[in-house]
Design a protein around this motif. Structure first.
Motif: not given
Ligand code: SF4
Ligand code: SF4
Length: 97
Positions: A16-21, A73-78
């Motif tokens: 997690c990069s804590f992007c918030g997406f 889960s569908t939004q996470c770029p990682a």
């Protein structure tokens, strides 16, 4: 088994990069208006509790108030499967840490 599960979950949430997406789609965050009850907040809770130990009553409440809807889960770029990590973490907690 419990230690294996701890490592497995920690390996995934550590991406997690804590992007918030993941936050904007989380229905419980919309209702509660408190990040502990959102997807990113839950990942953060998991990471803190698995890395540093300790127990946060509010954090645990956040974990068990997740609807496991999977929208995050569908939004996470990682590629983190947030729902699955929350589900596994519940199981980990219920085994007594
Ligand atoms: S979208 Fe993924 S990387 Fe971004 S904060 Fe959420 S879990 Fe972390
Ligand atoms: S699975 Fe949980 S954290 Fe993810 S969007 Fe649904 S309620 Fe929020």
């Amino acid at each position: 088994m419990t230690e294996e599960l701890r490592k497995e979950i920690l390996r995934d949430v550590s991406k997690c990069s804590f992007c918030g997406f993941c936050e904007w789609v989380c229905p419980t965050l919309k209702v509660m208006n408190d990040r502990v009850y959102g997807a990113r907040g839950r990942i953060n809770t998991i990471m803190i509790l698995l890395r540093d130990g300790g127990r946060s009553r509010k954090g645990i409440d956040g974990i068990f108030s997740c609807l496991l809807c999977g929208a995050c889960s569908t939004q996470c770029p990682a590629g983190i499967d947030i729902r699955e990590d929350i589900r596994k973490f519940r199981s980990y907690i219920l085994r007594g840490f």
